[in-house]
Design a protein around this motif. Structure first.
Motif, PDB file in Angstrom:
ATOM      1  N   VAL A   1       5.497   6.824   0.879  1.00  0.00           N
ATOM      2  CA  VAL A   1       6.093   5.563   1.350  1.00  0.00           C
ATOM      3  C   VAL A   1       5.236   4.405   0.846  1.00  0.00           C
ATOM      4  CG1 VAL A   1       6.589   4.156   3.401  1.00  0.00           C
ATOM      5  CG2 VAL A   1       7.137   6.606   3.402  1.00  0.00           C
ATOM      6  N   MET A   2       5.912   3.362   0.391  1.00  0.00           N
ATOM      7  CA  MET A   2       5.188   2.144   0.038  1.00  0.00           C
ATOM      8  C   MET A   2       5.487   1.100   1.115  1.00  0.00           C
ATOM      9  SD  MET A   2       5.365  -0.213  -3.414  1.00  0.00           S
ATOM     10  CE  MET A   2       7.052  -0.807  -3.199  1.00  0.00           C
ATOM     11  N   TRP A   3       4.442   0.623   1.768  1.00  0.00           N
ATOM     12  CA  TRP A   3       4.584  -0.464   2.740  1.00  0.00           C
ATOM     13  C   TRP A   3       4.409  -1.759   1.977  1.00  0.00           C
ATOM     14  CZ3 TRP A   3       5.851   0.355   7.852  1.00  0.00           C
ATOM     15  CH2 TRP A   3       5.774   1.682   8.304  1.00  0.00           C
TER      16      TRP A   3
ATOM     17  N   ILE B   1       0.860  -1.185   0.000  1.00  0.00           N
ATOM     18  CA  ILE B   1       0.000   0.000   0.000  1.00  0.00           C
ATOM     19  C   ILE B   1       0.896   1.235   0.000  1.00  0.00           C
ATOM     20  CG2 ILE B   1      -0.252  -0.018   2.534  1.00  0.00           C
ATOM     21  CD1 ILE B   1      -3.204   0.933   2.027  1.00  0.00           C
ATOM     22  N   LYS B   2       0.543   2.213  -0.849  1.00  0.00           N
ATOM     23  CA  LYS B   2       1.348   3.430  -0.971  1.00  0.00           C
ATOM     24  C   LYS B   2       0.617   4.593  -0.309  1.00  0.00           C
ATOM     25  CE  LYS B   2       2.922   1.902  -5.580  1.00  0.00           C
ATOM     26  NZ  LYS B   2       1.897   0.939  -6.027  1.00  0.00           N
TER      27      LYS B   2
ATOM     28  N   ALA C   1      14.538   3.720   7.232  1.00  0.00           N
ATOM     29  CA  ALA C   1      15.071   3.033   8.415  1.00  0.00           C
ATOM     30  C   ALA C   1      14.323   3.439   9.688  1.00  0.00           C
ATOM     31  CB  ALA C   1      16.558   3.313   8.558  1.00  0.00           C
ATOM     32  N   GLN C   2      13.895   4.703   9.748  1.00  0.00           N
ATOM     33  CA  GLN C   2      13.200   5.167  10.958  1.00  0.00           C
ATOM     34  C   GLN C   2      11.854   4.487  11.152  1.00  0.00           C
ATOM     35  OE1 GLN C   2      13.388   9.489  10.465  1.00  0.00           O
ATOM     36  NE2 GLN C   2      14.460   9.524  12.437  1.00  0.00           N
ATOM     37  N   LEU C   3      11.201   4.206  10.033  1.00  0.00           N
ATOM     38  CA  LEU C   3       9.881   3.570  10.114  1.00  0.00           C
ATOM     39  C   LEU C   3       9.977   2.052  10.222  1.00  0.00           C
ATOM     40  CD1 LEU C   3       7.938   5.530   7.323  1.00  0.00           C
ATOM     41  CD2 LEU C   3       7.779   5.880   9.786  1.00  0.00           C
ATOM     42  N   ASN C   4      11.164   1.502   9.860  1.00  0.00           N
ATOM     43  CA  ASN C   4      11.274   0.048   9.702  1.00  0.00           C
ATOM     44  C   ASN C   4      11.577  -0.654  11.017  1.00  0.00           C
ATOM     45  OD1 ASN C   4      11.300  -2.391   8.321  1.00  0.00           O
ATOM     46  ND2 ASN C   4      13.476  -2.239   7.814  1.00  0.00           N
TER      47      ASN C   4
ATOM     48  N   PRO D   1       8.663  -0.413   5.172  1.00  0.00           N
ATOM     49  CA  PRO D   1       8.437   0.863   4.483  1.00  0.00           C
ATOM     50  C   PRO D   1       9.581   1.211   3.521  1.00  0.00           C
ATOM     51  CG  PRO D   1       9.300   1.253   6.680  1.00  0.00           C
ATOM     52  CD  PRO D   1       9.248  -0.244   6.514  1.00  0.00           C
ATOM     53  N   VAL D   2       9.199   1.556   2.288  1.00  0.00           N
ATOM     54  CA  VAL D   2      10.193   1.899   1.260  1.00  0.00           C
ATOM     55  C   VAL D   2       9.848   3.283   0.720  1.00  0.00           C
ATOM     56  CG1 VAL D   2      11.118   1.231  -0.984  1.00  0.00           C
ATOM     57  CG2 VAL D   2      10.461  -0.536   0.649  1.00  0.00           C
TER      58      VAL D   2
END
Ligand code: ZN
Length: 348
Positions: free
Chosen positions: A42-44, A37-38, A89-92, A63-64
């Motif tokens: 961010v695309m998860w 989902i975008k 990286a912060q969201l991952n 998250p990308v």
């Protein structure tokens, strides 16, 4: 912030849909398939090696950052392949790598993308005449904008093949020798379209006799082989038409990745199991024609899932169908692939 605490209904709905398709072996198997989902740049996307079936129980979404990844794909930047450099990286929170199909999801503009290894889809997508059959089956569905995509190695080569066939409306992609991608604006829209497409591709499985599991158990006793976790796996060795199809070669990538190329057949020596002598490493899966299937004791849960998948797909392909199998070059590029080694190393 992690994906687990992005608590909105769309994200929750995607996790529910992911788990739903993940537990249905006719929709996807083992670590195969992925959803995304975008939102907000961010695309998860499902993490590499994780199982869609675990989408509700575990945090499997990575998250990308979409814009830099899309630029890398367009520029031919090799970092786009694994996409690890584009993880936020912060969201991952999980620290996992994104799916090897991340580039495929990124180049499709729709907010929601689901990719599955639906057995009914694959039973058509392995055929040389698959594209016309698929078009015919989808004709009643006016909302479907189809792209038929030729076989490419999963990941970046597949993403490029999709982007060459992508229009702004395309919402169903049938991937030759691979599977199905459905895209849309919302999770509900994608779920509805995916269900209709899979039903349109439905084919009944040929009936096969029951395996004599007691006899099989006595054949493997004292060897490195075991009976499969799922008795449905035996069908490929019990139905002569399915066996003939499986003998043609590797039908789709995850078979090669998790079981090795082609289909090994066991030899019996006075009622005892003998591995084919020409192979240096023992095959993970062996068919005993007319009897059933056995798997090496080292076979992973993914290998067991893929072994059943072969039975499910072969039983849905008519014996006179013109089947395209992967070439040996296509098999080779799937083996010793670093991204796949990582995917297999992620236990469930
Ligand atoms: Zn796939």
């Amino acid at each position: 912030m992690t994906s687990a605490n992005i608590d909105d209904s769309e994200f929750r709905a995607l996790r529910e849909l992911s788990a739903e398709v993940g537990v249905d072996p006719l929709r996807t198997q083992g670590a195969g398939g992925n959803t995304s989902i975008k939102r907000d740049g961010v695309m998860w996307i499902k993490a590499s090696g994780t199982w869609l079936a675990d989408a509700l129980a575990h945090d499997i979404m990575t998250p990308v950052r979409l814009q830099p990844l899309r630029k890398a794909i367009a520029d031919g930047d090799p970092r786009a392949a694994a996409a690890v450099d584009f993880v936020d990286a912060q969201l991952n929170a999980s620290g996992l790598r994104p799916s090897i199909e991340t580039s495929v999801h990124a180049i499709i503009p729709s907010p929601v993308v689901v990719h599955i290894h639906c057995v009914n889809t694959i039973a058509l997508a392995v055929r040389y005449d698959g594209e016309s059959l698929v078009r015919e089956r989808l004709r009643p569905h006016a909302d479907v904008a189809l792209a038929s995509v030729p076989y490419r190695k999963p990941g970046l080569p597949l993403a490029h093949a999709i982007s060459e066939r992508l229009t702004k409306n395309t919402n169903v992609f049938v991937l030759a020798n691979h599977g199905l991608v459905v895209a849309g604006e919302t999770v509900a829209e994608v779920a509805d379209r995916m269900t209709r497409v899979c039903e349109a591709f439905f084919a009944p499985a040929r009936a096969a006799p029951q395996a004599d599991t007691e006899r099989l158990a006595s054949i493997v006793e004292g060897t490195d082989y075991r009976l499969p976790q799922d008795p449905a796996t035996h069908v490929v060795a019990l139905d002569p038409k399915s066996l003939a199809i499986a003998r043609l070669g590797s039908l789709y990538p995850d078979h090669v990745v998790f079981l090795g190329p082609g289909l090994a057949e066991a030899l019996l020596d006075g009622g005892r199991l003998r591995a084919p002598p020409e192979r240096r490493r023992p095959p993970l899966m062996m068919a005993l024609p007319g009897l059933g299937v056995v798997l090496h004791h080292s076979a992973s849960k993914n290998a067991h899932a893929m072994a059943r998948c072969l039975a499910d797909i072969a039983a849905r392909i008519p014996e006179d169908a013109p089947v395209r199998v992967l070439t040996s070059a296509e098999e080779q590029e799937l083996m010793n692939w670093e991204a796949e080694t990582y995917r297999q190393s992620i236990g469930r």
